[in-house]
Design a protein around this motif. Structure first.
Motif, short mmCIF file in Angstrom:
data_model
loop_
_atom_site.label_atom_id
_atom_site.label_comp_id
_atom_site.label_asym_id
_atom_site.label_seq_id
_atom_site.Cartn_x
_atom_site.Cartn_y
_atom_site.Cartn_z
N LEU A 274 -3.41 -1.23 10.61
CA LEU A 274 -3.09 -1.86 9.33
C LEU A 274 -2.94 -3.37 9.50
CD1 LEU A 274 -2.50 -1.54 6.32
CD2 LEU A 274 -0.10 -1.16 6.91
N ALA A 275 -2.31 -3.78 10.59
CA ALA A 275 -2.14 -5.22 10.85
C ALA A 275 -3.48 -5.93 10.84
CB ALA A 275 -1.42 -5.44 12.18
N VAL A 276 -4.45 -5.38 11.57
CA VAL A 276 -5.78 -6.01 11.66
C VAL A 276 -6.46 -5.99 10.29
CG1 VAL A 276 -8.06 -5.79 12.68
CG2 VAL A 276 -6.02 -5.54 14.11
N ALA A 277 -6.31 -4.88 9.56
CA ALA A 277 -6.92 -4.80 8.23
C ALA A 277 -6.38 -5.87 7.29
CB ALA A 277 -6.69 -3.41 7.64
N LEU A 278 -5.12 -6.26 7.49
CA LEU A 278 -4.50 -7.26 6.62
C LEU A 278 -4.76 -8.69 7.08
CD1 LEU A 278 -1.01 -5.66 5.83
CD2 LEU A 278 -3.20 -5.35 4.67
N GLY A 279 -5.27 -8.84 8.31
CA GLY A 279 -5.52 -10.17 8.82
C GLY A 279 -4.48 -10.67 9.79
N LEU A 280 -3.62 -9.78 10.27
CA LEU A 280 -2.64 -10.11 11.30
C LEU A 280 -3.16 -9.66 12.66
CD1 LEU A 280 0.59 -8.92 9.43
CD2 LEU A 280 -0.32 -11.25 9.54
N THR B 130 -2.66 2.04 3.58
CA THR B 130 -1.70 2.42 4.61
C THR B 130 -1.95 3.83 5.11
OG1 THR B 130 -0.06 0.96 3.59
CG2 THR B 130 0.76 2.60 5.14
N ALA B 131 -2.20 4.75 4.19
CA ALA B 131 -2.45 6.14 4.57
C ALA B 131 -3.70 6.25 5.44
CB ALA B 131 -2.58 7.01 3.33
N ARG B 132 -4.76 5.52 5.08
CA ARG B 132 -6.03 5.65 5.81
C ARG B 132 -6.04 4.88 7.12
NH1 ARG B 132 -10.00 5.52 0.43
NH2 ARG B 132 -9.00 7.36 -0.52
N ALA B 133 -5.20 3.84 7.21
CA ALA B 133 -5.14 3.08 8.46
C ALA B 133 -4.17 3.68 9.47
CB ALA B 133 -4.74 1.63 8.17
N GLU B 134 -3.05 4.25 8.97
CA GLU B 134 -1.99 4.66 9.89
C GLU B 134 -1.50 6.10 9.69
OE1 GLU B 134 -1.09 2.93 12.36
OE2 GLU B 134 -1.80 0.90 11.90
N GLY B 135 -2.02 6.79 8.67
CA GLY B 135 -1.53 8.14 8.41
C GLY B 135 -0.10 8.18 7.91
N ILE B 136 0.35 7.09 7.31
CA ILE B 136 1.71 6.98 6.80
C ILE B 136 1.67 7.01 5.28
CG2 ILE B 136 3.70 5.42 6.56
CD1 ILE B 136 3.21 4.56 9.45
N VAL B 137 2.51 7.85 4.68
CA VAL B 137 2.52 8.04 3.23
C VAL B 137 3.63 7.20 2.61
CG1 VAL B 137 2.69 9.70 1.35
CG2 VAL B 137 1.61 10.37 3.52
N LEU B 138 3.28 6.45 1.58
CA LEU B 138 4.23 5.68 0.80
C LEU B 138 4.36 6.29 -0.60
CD1 LEU B 138 2.91 2.10 1.72
CD2 LEU B 138 4.66 3.45 2.91
N ASP B 139 5.41 5.93 -1.32
CA ASP B 139 5.56 6.45 -2.68
C ASP B 139 5.21 5.35 -3.69
OD1 ASP B 139 8.40 5.76 -4.38
OD2 ASP B 139 8.25 5.01 -2.34
N PRO B 140 4.88 5.71 -4.93
CA PRO B 140 4.39 4.73 -5.90
C PRO B 140 5.48 3.88 -6.54
CG PRO B 140 4.38 6.91 -6.87
CD PRO B 140 4.73 7.10 -5.43
N THR B 141 6.74 4.26 -6.40
CA THR B 141 7.81 3.54 -7.09
C THR B 141 8.46 2.47 -6.22
OG1 THR B 141 8.25 5.52 -8.43
CG2 THR B 141 9.96 3.83 -8.38
N TYR B 142 8.65 2.77 -4.95
CA TYR B 142 9.39 1.85 -4.07
C TYR B 142 8.55 1.38 -2.88
CZ TYR B 142 13.50 3.20 -6.75
OH TYR B 142 14.39 3.43 -7.77
N SER B 143 8.34 2.25 -1.90
CA SER B 143 7.69 1.79 -0.66
C SER B 143 6.26 1.33 -0.90
CB SER B 143 7.74 2.89 0.41
OG SER B 143 7.11 4.08 -0.03
N GLY B 144 5.54 1.94 -1.86
CA GLY B 144 4.19 1.48 -2.19
C GLY B 144 4.21 0.07 -2.76
N ARG B 145 5.20 -0.23 -3.59
CA ARG B 145 5.33 -1.59 -4.13
C ARG B 145 5.69 -2.57 -3.02
NH1 ARG B 145 6.37 0.95 -9.15
NH2 ARG B 145 5.55 -0.27 -10.89
N ALA B 146 6.56 -2.14 -2.11
CA ALA B 146 6.93 -3.04 -1.01
C ALA B 146 5.72 -3.38 -0.16
CB ALA B 146 8.02 -2.39 -0.16
N MET B 147 4.87 -2.39 0.11
CA MET B 147 3.67 -2.66 0.90
C MET B 147 2.70 -3.55 0.14
SD MET B 147 2.08 -2.47 3.76
CE MET B 147 2.89 -1.18 4.72
N ALA B 148 2.57 -3.34 -1.16
CA ALA B 148 1.72 -4.21 -1.96
C ALA B 148 2.23 -5.65 -1.90
CB ALA B 148 1.67 -3.73 -3.42
#
Length: 326
Positions: free
Chosen positions: A20-26, A260-278
């Motif tokens: 995920l880091a590489v996908a984001l440019g880190l 995040t799910a496709r890069a790391e197999g980690i599931v986020l939720d649409p209300t909180y953690s998904g917004r934080a990742m966005a």
């Protein structure tokens, strides 16, 4: 001095997210995830850290019933129900709307029921009035001979925030050179506790739309947690991921969840953690978070709520890859 009542096993894991880091440019070694979604009680999530302190206080006061408020898919409500089940306490969850509005309910509502919680449907839809409704529920319970203890919305209070002062200390131990800790900003206590351990300059909160003045809420809580004057202007808060409103799927959030799910197999939720990742992704795009800066994403949990979020379920199923063989 309130005593903490242990509800899980600590420390929670700190895991690298190189793809995920590489996908984001880190760089591949610069992005880590603090797995508070793996906290053991009740399906996991950040609210357990707060509940260790608020439930500890409830036990110290002789309470036999826990009362709290939230939306029908509240992770905090679900974990309050789980804590009550573990401790042999009754739990009453005060939700907006009516029982009919939850017909066919899934996600956290299923777990609330399994944990044995009772629900008082307030009919109210204005979050500003829910605290008063909960106070009235407590009064009605007292008249029936119960000893209720009211836990605030999201478990966010100076007492509950102590759980995230401890989490901030864990992060400093696990990633000593951390420069950014990115977290969902809901009711404010998680961010305030992290500020208590890490300072304003290292904590980036991504507003989820749960409260109307998030900076003021976090500043007030942080001031009480730290014992110094923390101002709203000193906080790092992104307001760009609320979208149409709290709990409504926002396109950048769907993209963040999928990436995040496709890069790391980690599931986020649409209300909180998904917004934080966005918000983290936007911060990288805009240069607020840059290569050569160690970053920790705090995963606050919320998986059960994903299955109660109709928009996300429908979008995900519609996008499912299908193949055929002749």
């Amino acid at each position: 001095m309130s005593a903490k009542h242990s509800l899980s096993t600590w420390l929670t894991p700190m895991e690298p997210m190189p793809r995920l880091a590489v996908a984001l440019g880190l760089n591949g070694d610069e992005l880590w995830v603090k797995r508070d979604d793996l906290i053991g009680l009740g399906g996991g999530g950040n609210k357990v850290r707060k509940l260790e302190w608020t439930v500890g206080d409830a036990l110290a006061t002789g309470a036999d019933t826990l009362v709290t408020t939230g939306a029908a898919q509240s992770n905090h409500a679900r974990l309050t129900a789980a804590a009550g089940a573990r401790l042999g306490m009754n739990v009453v969850l005060v939700f907006p709307g009516t029982a009919d509005s939850a017909a066919g309910g899934s996600g956290n509502l299923v777990l609330d029921s399994l944990f044995g919680a009772s629900v008082f449907w307030s009919g109210e839809t204005d979050p500003a009035t829910m605290g008063a409704v909960a106070e009235d529920v407590c009064e009605q319970l007292r008249k029936r001979g119960a000893r209720p203890y009211l836990i605030p919305f999201g478990g966010s209070s100076p007492l509950g925030a102590r759980g995230y002062v401890e989490a901030g200390d864990e992060i400093r131990m696990q990633v000593p050179d951390v420069e950014h800790v990115v977290v969902a900003l809901g009711s404010g206590g998680t961010m305030a506790g992290l500020i208590g351990a890490l300072g304003e300059e290292r904590v980036l909160g991504v507003d989820c739309g749960a409260v109307t003045e998030p900076a003021d809420v976090v500043a007030a809580l942080s001031t009480q947690v730290t014992g110094r004057n923390v101002t709203a202007a000193s906080l790092r808060i992104r307001l760009d991921q609320v979208g149409p409103g709290y709990g409504v799927l926002h396109e950048p959030v769907m993209e963040a969840m999928s990436t995040t799910a496709r890069a790391e197999g980690i599931v986020l939720d649409p209300t909180y953690s998904g917004r934080a990742m966005a918000g983290l992704m936007a911060a990288v795009r805009e240069g607020e978070i840059r290569p050569n800066q160690r970053t920790v994403f705090l995963h606050t949990g919320g998986l059960p709520g994903l299955f109660g979020h109709a928009q996300t379920v429908q979008r995900s199923v519609a996008a499912l890859n299908s193949i055929t063989f002749r």
